[in-house]
Structures are given as structure tokens and as C-alpha cells.
Write a protein that holds these residues in place. Sequence first.
Motif, mmCIF file in Angstrom:
data_model
loop_
_atom_site.group_PDB
_atom_site.id
_atom_site.type_symbol
_atom_site.label_atom_id
_atom_site.label_comp_id
_atom_site.label_asym_id
_atom_site.label_seq_id
_atom_site.Cartn_x
_atom_site.Cartn_y
_atom_site.Cartn_z
ATOM 1 N N GLY A 213 0.758 -1.171 0.234
ATOM 2 C CA GLY A 213 -0.012 0.020 0.271
ATOM 3 C C GLY A 213 0.720 1.039 0.000
ATOM 4 N N GLY A 214 2.240 1.081 0.026
ATOM 5 C CA GLY A 214 3.040 2.054 0.409
ATOM 6 C C GLY A 214 3.330 3.263 -1.239
ATOM 7 N N THR A 215 2.915 4.463 -0.827
ATOM 8 C CA THR A 215 3.182 5.016 -2.289
ATOM 9 C C THR A 215 3.423 6.989 -1.710
ATOM 10 N N LEU A 216 3.951 7.319 -2.499
ATOM 11 C CA LEU A 216 4.812 8.408 -2.474
ATOM 12 C C LEU A 216 3.807 9.749 -3.370
ATOM 13 N N ILE A 217 2.666 9.275 -4.011
ATOM 14 C CA ILE A 217 1.490 9.544 -5.163
ATOM 15 C C ILE A 217 0.231 10.194 -3.879
ATOM 16 N N ALA A 218 0.203 11.470 -3.766
ATOM 17 C CA ALA A 218 -1.190 12.121 -2.695
ATOM 18 C C ALA A 218 -2.276 11.438 -3.455
ATOM 19 N N SER A 219 -2.045 11.239 -4.908
ATOM 20 C CA SER A 219 -4.136 10.803 -4.669
ATOM 21 C C SER A 219 -4.233 9.422 -5.962
ATOM 22 N N ASP A 220 -3.083 8.239 -5.103
ATOM 23 C CA ASP A 220 -2.991 7.475 -4.683
ATOM 24 C C ASP A 220 -3.757 6.901 -3.976
ATOM 25 N N GLY A 221 -4.738 7.099 -3.406
ATOM 26 C CA GLY A 221 -5.133 6.898 -1.361
ATOM 27 C C GLY A 221 -5.882 6.108 -1.950
ATOM 28 N N LYS A 222 -6.542 5.384 -2.638
ATOM 29 C CA LYS A 222 -7.883 5.006 -2.782
ATOM 30 C C LYS A 222 -8.012 3.266 -2.309
ATOM 31 N N ARG A 223 -5.835 2.519 -2.607
ATOM 32 C CA ARG A 223 -5.949 1.172 -2.255
ATOM 33 C C ARG A 223 -6.325 0.946 -0.868
ATOM 34 N N LYS A 224 -6.817 -0.593 -0.680
ATOM 35 C CA LYS A 224 -6.952 -0.842 0.332
ATOM 36 C C LYS A 224 -6.157 -1.922 0.935
ATOM 37 N N VAL A 225 -5.705 -2.288 2.178
ATOM 38 C CA VAL A 225 -4.849 -3.513 2.532
ATOM 39 C C VAL A 225 -5.061 -4.101 3.196
ATOM 40 N N ASP A 226 -5.842 -5.342 3.815
ATOM 41 C CA ASP A 226 -6.536 -6.132 5.020
ATOM 42 C C ASP A 226 -4.640 -6.321 5.928
ATOM 43 N N VAL A 227 -5.356 -6.205 6.759
ATOM 44 C CA VAL A 227 -4.218 -6.546 7.934
ATOM 45 C C VAL A 227 -5.129 -7.569 9.381
ATOM 46 N N TYR A 228 -4.166 -8.555 9.190
ATOM 47 C CA TYR A 228 -4.344 -9.358 11.120
ATOM 48 C C TYR A 228 -3.380 -9.053 12.247
ATOM 49 N N GLY A 229 -3.688 -9.468 12.501
ATOM 50 C CA GLY A 229 -3.356 -9.884 14.498
ATOM 51 C C GLY A 229 -4.365 -9.521 15.398
ATOM 52 N N ARG A 230 -3.558 -9.241 16.567
ATOM 53 C CA ARG A 230 -4.445 -9.696 17.610
ATOM 54 C C ARG A 230 -4.607 -8.227 18.060
ATOM 55 N N ASP A 231 -6.011 -8.190 17.815
ATOM 56 C CA ASP A 231 -6.582 -7.322 19.311
ATOM 57 C C ASP A 231 -5.912 -6.833 20.475
ATOM 58 N N LEU A 232 -5.701 -5.339 21.348
ATOM 59 C CA LEU A 232 -5.140 -5.233 22.441
ATOM 60 C C LEU A 232 -5.938 -5.544 23.413
ATOM 61 N N ILE A 233 -6.375 -4.915 23.224
ATOM 62 C CA ILE A 233 -7.684 -5.034 24.654
ATOM 63 C C ILE A 233 -8.235 -6.800 24.329
ATOM 64 N N THR A 234 -8.392 -7.432 23.542
ATOM 65 C CA THR A 234 -9.194 -8.652 23.833
ATOM 66 C C THR A 234 -8.301 -9.135 23.920
ATOM 67 N N GLY A 235 -7.449 -9.142 23.254
ATOM 68 C CA GLY A 235 -6.591 -10.534 22.953
ATOM 69 C C GLY A 235 -6.480 -11.384 21.787
ATOM 70 N N LEU A 236 -7.636 -11.456 21.089
ATOM 71 C CA LEU A 236 -8.353 -12.080 20.265
ATOM 72 C C LEU A 236 -7.270 -11.737 18.914
ATOM 73 N N PRO A 237 -7.771 -12.335 18.003
ATOM 74 C CA PRO A 237 -7.017 -12.668 16.829
ATOM 75 C C PRO A 237 -8.188 -11.423 15.918
ATOM 76 N N SER A 238 -7.720 -10.523 15.469
ATOM 77 C CA SER A 238 -8.395 -9.154 14.882
ATOM 78 C C SER A 238 -8.492 -8.569 13.462
ATOM 79 N N SER A 239 -9.123 -8.009 12.850
ATOM 80 C CA SER A 239 -8.310 -7.719 11.573
ATOM 81 C C SER A 239 -8.846 -6.049 11.947
ATOM 82 N N ALA A 240 -7.721 -5.648 10.453
ATOM 83 C CA ALA A 240 -8.384 -3.383 10.111
ATOM 84 C C ALA A 240 -7.746 -3.274 8.425
ATOM 85 N N VAL A 241 -8.426 -2.865 8.199
ATOM 86 C CA VAL A 241 -7.991 -2.328 6.526
ATOM 87 C C VAL A 241 -7.794 -1.077 6.733
ATOM 88 N N VAL A 242 -5.620 -0.954 5.983
ATOM 89 C CA VAL A 242 -5.023 0.362 6.257
ATOM 90 C C VAL A 242 -4.848 0.979 4.568
#
Length: 336
Positions: A213-242
Motif C-alpha cells: 500500500g505504500g505510496t508517495l503519490i497523493a492521488s493514489d490514496g484509495k488502495r486498501k490493504v487488509d491487515v490481520y493481527g491481535r486485538d490489544l484489548i481482547t487479546g483475540l485475532p482481529s483485523s483492520a483495513v489500511v
Amino acid sequence: MAQEEQLGIGIDFGTSNLLVYVKGYGIIFNEPSVVAFDIESGEVIAGGHDANAMIGKTHSKVIVSRPLRDGVISDMDAATALLTYAFQKVKGLKQIQNGVCMICCPSEVSQIEQEALKELAEQMGIGEAYIDQEIKSGAIGSGIDIYTPKAAMIVDIGGGTTDVGVLSLGDVVLSRTIPAAGNYIDLEVMKYLRKQHNLVIGSGTAERVKIEGGTLIASDGKRKVDVYGRDLITGLPSSAVVTSKILYELLLPIFDEITTAVYSVLEQTPPELAADIVETGITLEGGVSLVPGIKDYFEKALGLPVTLAEDPLMAVVSGAKVLLSNKGNYLVAPQD
Ligand SMILES: Nc1ncnc2c1ncn2[C@@H]1O[C@H](COP(=O)(O)OP(=O)(O)OP(=O)(O)O)[C@@H](O)[C@H]1O
Ligand SMILES: [Mg+2]
């Protein structure tokens, strides 16, 4: 009896990637600088890609190590083990004891750190070792004729460090090394996800997010990357979109730091060489220079022409291959 020809070896031992060239064999290794050991026996169980895939996923009997930190060897045993692993991958490789090797290192490494690289060659049993600066080999590998009195400026944005240097007459005139590079970006990605999404992720995931997802083009901002990890609060597997917009915003201050380092080198560059750079511009290399929009970014930020090395990840080892033939004799262009 004719003397047996020495085996020429070029090594770019980077914080992220190890590249090894052997004359007559070509590039024999081009994989992550990672090695995995069995804790009980001390034996190497994987190296390169295979070991990299184990990061953050091991059990208590396996340890995964990165031999380099910020461009210099931080674990000599792991460095030796990984190089041994790399050489063993080639069946029938001639004895490296009769070898001569050129190892490339960041421009600001201390004498002690250079000694560590020589020690590494010694541990490997390589007969003769030379150390040279990676911006020099990277410049040669990017196709620049550094043996003229015309200045060239190189910016190598790798995993552990960004190296900025000015070369003329076959050697580095001045240089600067800063830690704003690939791993630093990965840490910023991890910090962002922790803070904004309460998501804890590993360094490998952060690197994937940066590359996808990394870019140095200001107008290139719409790409989405799914990210998986662990939720800091619940401690359970979780995800986010960047989105790439977020990554653009994370990258800007880091590239500002790199721009400031380039300016500081330019400010110290003698006027005749600075005049050359107005014409020759800067050459970008290192893995992070693959970020989309980097050429335009630096052209705008510096007001200088910018060239992207043809193969930013291979430039240093390609130059080491050439440097091998003149073993540090800086005024003489190497012969093939
Ligand atoms: N397409 C890409 N976009 C952004 N970053 C990338 C891309 N491909 C590789 N990288 C990053 O480039 C870095 C590796 O580059 P490189 O192999 O030049 O480093 P290195 O030589 O091992 O490190 P150093 O020279 O600092 O010791 C890593 O941080 C990696 O994530
Ligand atoms: Mg490098």
C-alpha cells in the motif's frame, strides 16, 4: 604449473537481504538476511526465505535471528551461519579458501564494524577480503562511471539505513547514513495500527502493508490493504483495513528526514562537485526506492534530476562484482 585463479566473491550483506555473487556461478544467493537455529543442537534449520517465513511463528525450540542491525553485524555467529548456508546451496562450489571477496557496507561504519566484516570472511575461511562502501558499489552497479572527475550523488534507501553519498574520481567524497529506511517505516506502520486500531501486528505483516500500500503519490490514496493481527484489548485475532492514503501520510515525514539528510550532504559538497550534481542529479537505489512516486517526490523536494537504478535491489552486488577486479584501487576503472 599455472597458478589456480582465485575465486571472486562479491557480498552485499544487507540488514534485510543477503546477496552473494561468485565468479563463474553468478548470483548464488538473493534472499532475506535471516537464519533459524535449533536451540538444543545449535544447528541451522533454515536460512533466507524459509527462515524469514518463520519469524514470529516459532516454538521454544527454534530461534530465528537477523545477523545485521542498522547495516552492521550484530550477531557474528548468525552472520557466519547464514553465509555458510548460502555457499552450501551451490553444489560443487570450488573451495572458497582460495577466494577473494569484496564485502559492501554502509558508509559510516566504524573501524571496529569493518573489522567484524573481515572477521566474518576469516571465519568463512575466505583467503582475502576487501571492504568497500555500498554507495560506491551501488553507483557502479547503477551504471554510473565513477572514475571520472564528474560528481555523482547516490541515495540508497535499504532496510536498516539510508545512505547518502557523493562520489568523484572513483571514490566517496562525503556521505551520511541515517536510520530512516525500510524497517523504520515498518515500525511506524506497527505504531499506527496499535494506536488507531488497537491492533498488534508482526514486523512481517507491517512490511507487507508497506509494500502493498505504500505510496508517495497523493492521488493514489484509495488502495486498501487488509491487515490481520491481535486485538490489544481482547487479546483475540482481529483485523483492520489500511488505505494507501494513510500510508502516504505515514511515509511523508520519513521521506522528509531523508530529504533533510540529502540537503545536509549537498550543503557540505565542494562547489565544483555541487555544480556537477545540478546536471547529473541523484540516483536512487535500495529496496525502498521501489515505492511508487519516489522519482517525482525527490525531483520536487530537491529540484534536481532523479534517476531510479534499473534494479534497485541488485545495484550493490552488481557493483561489488565489478570492484572485485580492482580490489580497492580507486583511480583505476576495473577490468572485466
Ligand atoms: N516494493 C517495495 N516498496 C517498498 N519497500 C520495499 C519494496 N520492496 C522492498 N522494499 C523494502 O526494501 C528494504 C530492503 O531493501 P534492501 O534489500 O536494499 O535493504 P538491505 O540492503 O538489506 O539493507 P541495508 O542496506 O539498509 O543494510 C526492506 O525494508 C523492504 O521492505
Ligand atoms: Mg543495502
